[in-house]
Motif scaffolding. Structure first.
Motif, PDB file in Angstrom:
ATOM      1  N   HIS A   1       0.812  -1.218   0.000  1.00  0.00           N
ATOM      2  CA  HIS A   1       0.000   0.000   0.000  1.00  0.00           C
ATOM      3  C   HIS A   1       0.839   1.258   0.000  1.00  0.00           C
ATOM      4  O   HIS A   1       0.369   2.333  -0.326  1.00  0.00           O
ATOM      5  N   LEU A   2       2.104   1.113   0.388  1.00  0.00           N
ATOM      6  CA  LEU A   2       3.003   2.270   0.328  1.00  0.00           C
ATOM      7  C   LEU A   2       3.674   2.343  -1.030  1.00  0.00           C
ATOM      8  O   LEU A   2       4.521   3.200  -1.270  1.00  0.00           O
ATOM      9  N   GLY A   3       3.331   1.422  -1.913  1.00  0.00           N
ATOM     10  CA  GLY A   3       3.975   1.397  -3.217  1.00  0.00           C
ATOM     11  C   GLY A   3       5.364   0.798  -3.133  1.00  0.00           C
ATOM     12  O   GLY A   3       6.191   1.012  -4.008  1.00  0.00           O
ATOM     13  N   LEU A   4       5.638   0.047  -2.061  1.00  0.00           N
ATOM     14  CA  LEU A   4       6.973  -0.528  -1.896  1.00  0.00           C
ATOM     15  C   LEU A   4       6.885  -2.048  -1.868  1.00  0.00           C
ATOM     16  O   LEU A   4       5.811  -2.619  -1.835  1.00  0.00           O
ATOM     17  N   SER A   5       8.061  -2.681  -1.857  1.00  0.00           N
ATOM     18  CA  SER A   5       8.084  -4.131  -1.785  1.00  0.00           C
ATOM     19  C   SER A   5       8.369  -4.550  -0.339  1.00  0.00           C
ATOM     20  O   SER A   5       8.914  -3.780   0.443  1.00  0.00           O
ATOM     21  N   GLY A   6       8.002  -5.767   0.001  1.00  0.00           N
ATOM     22  CA  GLY A   6       8.234  -6.270   1.349  1.00  0.00           C
ATOM     23  C   GLY A   6       9.703  -6.213   1.743  1.00  0.00           C
ATOM     24  O   GLY A   6      10.048  -6.101   2.910  1.00  0.00           O
ATOM     25  N   LYS A   7      10.574  -6.264   0.736  1.00  0.00           N
ATOM     26  CA  LYS A   7      12.007  -6.241   1.033  1.00  0.00           C
ATOM     27  C   LYS A   7      12.468  -4.888   1.564  1.00  0.00           C
ATOM     28  O   LYS A   7      13.556  -4.780   2.111  1.00  0.00           O
ATOM     29  N   SER A   8      11.658  -3.832   1.359  1.00  0.00           N
ATOM     30  CA  SER A   8      12.025  -2.513   1.871  1.00  0.00           C
ATOM     31  C   SER A   8      12.132  -2.524   3.393  1.00  0.00           C
ATOM     32  O   SER A   8      12.730  -1.632   3.983  1.00  0.00           O
TER      33      SER A   8
ATOM     34  N   ARG B   1      13.716   1.062  -4.986  1.00  0.00           N
ATOM     35  CA  ARG B   1      15.024   1.450  -4.451  1.00  0.00           C
ATOM     36  C   ARG B   1      15.068   2.940  -4.163  1.00  0.00           C
ATOM     37  O   ARG B   1      15.529   3.370  -3.112  1.00  0.00           O
ATOM     38  N   ARG B   2      14.613   3.735  -5.127  1.00  0.00           N
ATOM     39  CA  ARG B   2      14.705   5.190  -4.972  1.00  0.00           C
ATOM     40  C   ARG B   2      13.857   5.673  -3.804  1.00  0.00           C
ATOM     41  O   ARG B   2      14.320   6.449  -2.969  1.00  0.00           O
ATOM     42  N   ILE B   3      12.621   5.215  -3.743  1.00  0.00           N
ATOM     43  CA  ILE B   3      11.755   5.677  -2.653  1.00  0.00           C
ATOM     44  C   ILE B   3      12.332   5.223  -1.313  1.00  0.00           C
ATOM     45  O   ILE B   3      12.409   5.996  -0.364  1.00  0.00           O
ATOM     46  N   THR B   4      12.763   3.970  -1.249  1.00  0.00           N
ATOM     47  CA  THR B   4      13.299   3.465   0.007  1.00  0.00           C
ATOM     48  C   THR B   4      14.513   4.288   0.442  1.00  0.00           C
ATOM     49  O   THR B   4      14.657   4.625   1.618  1.00  0.00           O
ATOM     50  N   MET B   5      15.374   4.645  -0.510  1.00  0.00           N
ATOM     51  CA  MET B   5      16.555   5.432  -0.144  1.00  0.00           C
ATOM     52  C   MET B   5      16.178   6.832   0.321  1.00  0.00           C
ATOM     53  O   MET B   5      16.824   7.405   1.171  1.00  0.00           O
TER      54      MET B   5
ATOM     55  N   LEU C   1       5.400   9.923  -2.653  1.00  0.00           N
ATOM     56  CA  LEU C   1       6.375   9.684  -3.720  1.00  0.00           C
ATOM     57  C   LEU C   1       5.878   8.639  -4.700  1.00  0.00           C
ATOM     58  O   LEU C   1       6.007   8.793  -5.916  1.00  0.00           O
ATOM     59  N   SER C   2       5.302   7.550  -4.186  1.00  0.00           N
ATOM     60  CA  SER C   2       4.926   6.476  -5.115  1.00  0.00           C
ATOM     61  C   SER C   2       3.668   6.839  -5.895  1.00  0.00           C
ATOM     62  O   SER C   2       3.459   6.369  -7.000  1.00  0.00           O
ATOM     63  N   LYS C   3       2.798   7.669  -5.306  1.00  0.00           N
ATOM     64  CA  LYS C   3       1.581   8.064  -6.017  1.00  0.00           C
ATOM     65  C   LYS C   3       1.862   9.132  -7.074  1.00  0.00           C
ATOM     66  O   LYS C   3       1.392   9.051  -8.192  1.00  0.00           O
ATOM     67  N   PHE C   4       2.638  10.156  -6.671  1.00  0.00           N
ATOM     68  CA  PHE C   4       2.701  11.341  -7.524  1.00  0.00           C
ATOM     69  C   PHE C   4       4.057  11.621  -8.161  1.00  0.00           C
ATOM     70  O   PHE C   4       4.134  12.261  -9.186  1.00  0.00           O
ATOM     71  N   VAL C   5       5.127  11.202  -7.520  1.00  0.00           N
ATOM     72  CA  VAL C   5       6.425  11.697  -7.980  1.00  0.00           C
ATOM     73  C   VAL C   5       7.199  10.680  -8.808  1.00  0.00           C
ATOM     74  O   VAL C   5       7.536  10.925  -9.956  1.00  0.00           O
ATOM     75  N   ILE C   6       7.470   9.537  -8.214  1.00  0.00           N
ATOM     76  CA  ILE C   6       8.326   8.574  -8.901  1.00  0.00           C
ATOM     77  C   ILE C   6       7.474   7.540  -9.600  1.00  0.00           C
ATOM     78  O   ILE C   6       6.867   6.679  -8.975  1.00  0.00           O
ATOM     79  N   LYS C   7       7.434   7.644 -10.904  1.00  0.00           N
ATOM     80  CA  LYS C   7       6.663   6.662 -11.661  1.00  0.00           C
ATOM     81  C   LYS C   7       7.569   5.463 -11.931  1.00  0.00           C
ATOM     82  O   LYS C   7       8.763   5.584 -12.130  1.00  0.00           O
ATOM     83  N   GLY C   8       6.971   4.312 -11.930  1.00  0.00           N
ATOM     84  CA  GLY C   8       7.778   3.130 -12.212  1.00  0.00           C
ATOM     85  C   GLY C   8       6.901   2.079 -12.827  1.00  0.00           C
ATOM     86  O   GLY C   8       5.733   2.324 -13.125  1.00  0.00           O
TER      87      GLY C   8
END
Lengths: 684, 73
Positions: free
Chosen positions: A394-401, A428-432, A482-489
C-alpha cells in the motif's frame, strides 16, 4: 586471442557461484551505464585471455526489469564470443525457457546444467547428450558449489567461442507464426541473418522496444503480417508464442529427462519452508531474524548481555581505537617536526578526521552485508518479501524494503546500501529517500541533550519516543506521496520465484561482503572525505587565516542563513552552524553546541551531555520546548550525514537522483519543522 | 473459476491468463501457460500473496494476479 564469455541464466540458478568459481578473486565490479545494477567482470583463472562477464539474472529475453534489459541488450547487441547458459537442473522446464530464447539469437552457446547433485538426490536423470543433440550445443553437467564439471564447461565454451559455432535452428513455432517471422525478416535491413530473424520473432511477439525501433515505413507492413499470424493464434500471438515455447520444452524434457520416483516427495527445503512461512510462526520467526540482523550489527548489549558489543560494534571499536592510536602518532610526529598550527589542524582535524569518518563505517557495512548475503543466498530473503508484501504494497513498496528501513534505526549508511536488494528502481529510490527518516543512533545524543536541558524528567522518554515515531510517520507519508505522484515506475506486481533453501557457500558470502566494503570505501569515501575537509576549512578559517569557530567562515554563513530558520523558531547562528556540522556526523551538533554555548572543550563533560546526564542550560536562551522539538525534527529529517549522502550517491548511481533525494529531505524537514513551530506555539 | 478461488492443497489446470500486458507476459514467461497443472501451496501469513507450485518450482503471486488466471479444477 582474447575472448569474452557471458554467463546468462535465471536468478537463483547458481550463476554467481559459478562466476566466483571461474574467476577466483580476479573480478571487478562496476555499474552498467545508467542503472544501479552491478556489472561483474572477471578473468578465467586458468586462462588470462578469457574474460568472463556475469549478466544479471533473467527469466526471459522479453524485458520486464532494468536487469533483464541489460542481459538481453548485451547478448543481442554486444554479442559476446560465447554465452554460457546456466540451467538449474531442479527446475529445468522454466530454465529452458530462457535457453530457447538465447538459441533464437543464434549466438554461440554452451549449456551448463547446474545442481546435478540435487537432481540425482531427487532421483531424476537428465540426459545431457540428448539435450545437446536437440539444441546443437554442448551441454555440460556441473555442480557449481563444489566446482565439479567447471573445467569441462570452460573447455567447451572456449572451443565454441573460437569455432563460432551456432546452435541448431529450432522448429518451435507453427506455420502461421513461422511464415510471418520469415516474411518480416526479409524486409529488415540488419546485415546478419540471425539478427533479422530474432528481431522478426520479437516483432511478432509484440515486443515494445523492438517495435519502437522499427523505421516508420515498415510499421504498417509488420502490423499486417502480425494480423495474419494472429488469425491462427486466437488473436493473440504473444500468448501463443510463449505457449509454443513451453510446449516445445515439455516435449524436449519428455525425451531427455527421466523423472525419478521421488519427484513428488517433500524435500528438506519444503519441510523448512513449512516452518519458516507457517501461518502462525512466520511473523515471530521473521521478527527474530530481523532482531538478530539488527543487533548483530549495531547492538551495544549483544544478545541482551550487558556491555557485550555485537560483532559490528566490536569491529567498529577496534577500527576507531586503531585510528585513534595512529592519529596520536601522527600528532606527536607533527609536533616534533614543528608543524605550524594550520598544518597541524589540516592533518589532524581535516585529513585524519575525514578518513576516520569513512573507516568507522566499514565494519558496519561489512558485518551487515555478510548477514544480508547469507539471507539472500539461502533463499530466506525471498520469503521476507513474501511475508511482508501485504504491509508494504500500500506504500507502493516491496516487502524487502523492510530491511533497509529497519537497519536505518542503527545507521543509515549500511541501511542505504541494503536497498540494493530491492528489485525495482522505483522501490530502491523511494526506500533510499525515506530510510534516513528512521532515527539513527547518531541522532540520539541530540535528543538526549535537549531532553536533559529543556524537558521535565517525566517527559524525557516521551519526547524521544515521539521523535522516533515522527520519523516513522513522515517516512510512511513520504512513501505514499512519492509512489503516487512523484516517482513513476513499472506497475507493481509480485510474480516472484521462491527458490529452494540452500546453505550458502562461505566463499560467495565473503566475496560479496568484501565487494560492498570496497565499493563504499572508494565510491562513497571520496564524497565523505572531501566534505569533511571542506567543513573543517570553513569552521577553522576566516579571511585573516586560522581562527576559532566563533569567528570562522562557518559562523559568518550561519549568521547570514539564520533568517531562513526564523519561521522554524531557531533564528540563531549557532543553531545554523549546528545543522552544518551535523552533516559530518549528527552527534557533532552536541559538540558544536557545547563549544558555542558553553565553551566546553572537556571530552568527559561533552560525553555526559551526549548521554543526557548533564544539562546545557545556556541553550535555554535560544530554545523553548517547542522550538527545541522543531530543531530536533529538522535535524532528524534534513539531509543525513555526508557518509549517508555518499551511500545514496553510490546506490543511486547518479548525481541527479542524489540531489533529488537530498532536496526532498530538506523540503520535508523544513515543512515538518515549520508545522511543529506554528502548531506548537498555538497549543503551548 | 480463477486461481484465486482455488483452496490450499488443490490442483487446477490453467485455461487462460487475463488481459494483454506486461504482467500477463511475465506470468506466462514464468511457465504459467494453458494446459499446465498448478497447485496452491500456501497463503502468506497476512493473507496475501499466495504460493503455488508449477512446473516443479515455487512461484508466488498476489491474489489480484491470481484472479486473472482462469483455471479448471
Amino acid at each position: 586471442m582474447s575472448i569474452t564469455i557471458a554467463l546468462a541464466g535465471n536468478p537463483n540458478c547458481g550463476k554467481t557461484t559459478l562466476f566466483n568459481d571461474i574467476t577466483g578473486s580476479k573480478q571487478h565490479v562496476g555499474n552498467w551505464p545508467g542503472v544501479t545494477v552491478d556489472k561483474k567482470e572477471g578473468i578465467y583463472r586458468k586462462n588470462r585471455q578469457v574474460t568472463i562477464l556475469d549478466l544479471p539474472g533473467t527469466y526471459s529475453l522479453s524485458p520486464y526489469s532494468a536487469e533483464e534489459i541489460i542481459a538481453r541488450d548485451y547478448i543481442v547487441k554486444e554479442k559476446p564470443d560465447a554465452v554460457i547458459n546456466i540451467v538449474d537442473g531442479t527446475s529445468i522446464e522454466r530454465n529452458l525457457y530462457l535457453t530457447l530464447q538465447i538459441i533464437e539469437t543464434r549466438i554461440p552457446l554452451v549449456i551448463a546444467v547446474n545442481m546435478m547433485d540435487e537432481v540425482e538426490a531427487k532421483g531424476d536423470v537428465i540426459n545431457c547428450n540428448k539435450l545437446s543433440e536437440i539444441f546443437g550445443v554442448p551441454v555440460i553437467p556441473i555442480v557449481a558449489r563444489s566446482g565439479k564439471g567447471i573445467k569441462e564447461l570452460m573447455d567447451a565454451a572456449i572451443e565454441i567461442a573460437n569455432a563460432k559455432k551456432k546452435p541448431n535452428y529450432l522448429d518451435i513455432f507453427d506455420d502461421n507464426i513461422s511464415g510471418a517471422v520469415e516474411r518480416i525478416a526479409e524486409t529488415l535491413e540488419d546485415p546478419k541473418e540471425e539478427d533479422r530473424i530474432w528481431k522478426a520473432i520479437k516483432l511478432v511477439e509484440g515486443d515494445s522496444i523492438v517495435t519502437d525501433s522499427l523505421p516508420e515505413n515498415k510499421k504498417a507492413f509488420v502490423a499486417e503480417m502480425i494480423k495474419t499470424a494472429e488469425k491462427s493464434a486466437d488473436g493473440d500471438t504473444e500468448a501463443k508464442i510463449a505457449d509454443l515455447r513451453y510446449k516445445y520444452i515439455t516435449n524436449t524434457v519428455k525425451k531427455a529427462v527421466k523423472k525419478g520416483a521421488l519427484d513428488h516427495a517433500e524435500t528438506k527445503s519444503d519441510k523448512l519452508d513449512r516452518i519458516l512461512t507457517n501461518r502462525i510462526l512466520a511473523i515471530p520467526i521473521f521478527a527474530a531474524v530481523m532482531y538478530l540482523l539488527f543487533s548483530f550489527t549495531f547492538s551495544e548489549n549483544f544478545l541482551m548481555i550487558e556491555g557485550l558489543p555485537s560483532p559490528g560494534i566490536w569491529l567498529a571499536g577496534l577500527v576507531e581505537a586503531g585510528w585513534g592510536t595512529l592519529t596520536g602518532w601522527v600528532e606527536s610526529a607533527l609536533v616534533s617536526l614543528g608543524a605550524s598550527d594550520w598544518a597541524f589542524s589540516l592533518v589532524i582535524d581535516g585529513i585524519m578526521e575525514g578518513i576516520g569518518a569513512v573507516a568507522g563505517f566499514l565494519p558496519l557495512v561489512l558485518v551487515m552485508f555478510l548477514m544480508l548475503s547469507f539471507l539472500e543466498d539461502s533463499g530466506y530473503m525471498a520469503r521476507v518479501a513474501f511475508v511482508m508484501d501485504r504491509l508494504f504494497r500500500h506504500l507502493g513498496l516491496s516487502g524487502k524494503s523492510f530491511i533497509p528501513l529497519l537497519m536505518g534505526f542503527g545507521c543509515s549508511v549500511p541501511a542505504l546500501m541494503a536497498s540494493r536488494t530491492l528489485d525495482s528502481d522505483k522501490d530502491r529510490r523511494i526506500t533510499m529517500m525515506i530510510t534516513p527518516f528512521m532515527s539513527c543512533g547518531a541522532k540520539l545524543p541530540i535528543y538526549a541533550m535537549f531532553a536533559a536541558t529543556l524537558f521535565a524528567d517525566s517527559n524525557k522518554t516521551l519526547i524521544v519516543f515521539s521523535i522516533y515515531m515522527l520519523g516513522l510517520v513522515v517516512a510512511i507519508l513520504s512513501a505514499l506521496i512519492l509512489s503516487k505522484f512523484v516517482i513513476k515506475g513499472e506497475t507493481s506486481s509480485f510474480i516472484m520465484e521462491l527458490p529452494q533453501y540452500r546453505i550458502p557457500t562461505g566463499k560467495s558470502i565473503l566475496i560479496h561482503g568484501w565487494e560492498k566494503v570496497k565499493g563504499f570505501a572508494i565510491k562513497a569515501g571520496t564524497i565523505i572525505f572531501a566534505s569533511t575537509v571542506l567543513i573543517w576549512f570553513l569552521s577553522s578559517f576566516n579571511f585573516n587565516g586560522m581562527t576559532d569557530m566563533e569567528n570562522s567562515f562557518l559562523a559568518y554563513i550561519g549568521n547570514s542563513f539564520k533568517v531562513i530558520f526564523a519561521p522554524l523558531g531557531f533564528a540563531d547562528w549557532r543553531a545554523s552552524v549546528g545543522v552544518v556540522t551535523g552533516w559530518i556526523a549528527k552527534e557533532n551538533i552536541v559538540a558544536t553546541f557545547g563549544q558555542l554555548f558553553a565553551n566546553i572543550e572537556d571530552e568527559a563533560v561533552l560525553e555526559a551531555v551526549m548521554a543526557g546526564e548533564e544539562a546545557l542550560p545556556a541553550i535555554k536562551d535560544v530554545f523553548t520546548t517547542v522550538t527545541a522539538f522543531s530543531y530536533m525534527a529538522f535535524n532528524l529529517l534534513c539531509m543525513p550525514c555526508f557518509a549517508a549522502v555518499g551511500a545514496i550517491k553510490r546506490e543511486m548511481g547518479s548525481w541527479k537522483w542524489t540531489l533529488r533525494a537530498v532536496g526532498f529531505q530538506m523540503l520535508v524537514a523544513y515543512i515538518v519543522a515549520l508545522l511543529i513551530n506554528v502548531i506548537g506555539n498555538l497549543i503551548f | 473459476m480463477t486461481l484465486k478461488e482455488l483452496e490450499v492443497g488443490q490442483v487446477g489446470t490453467v485455461v487462460s491468463i487475463g488481459e494483454k500486458g506486461p504482467i500477463r507476459r511475465r506470468i506466462m514467461d514464468m511457465g504459467v501457460t494453458p494446459g499446465t497443472k498448478i497447485k496452491v501451496v500456501k497463503v502468506a501469513p497476512l493473507g496475501d500473496p499466495i504460493e503455488v507450485n508449477i512446473r516443479g518450482y515455487e512461484l508466488s503471486l498476489r491474489k489480484d494476479e491470481a484472479n486473472q488466471i482462469i483455471i479448471q479444477s
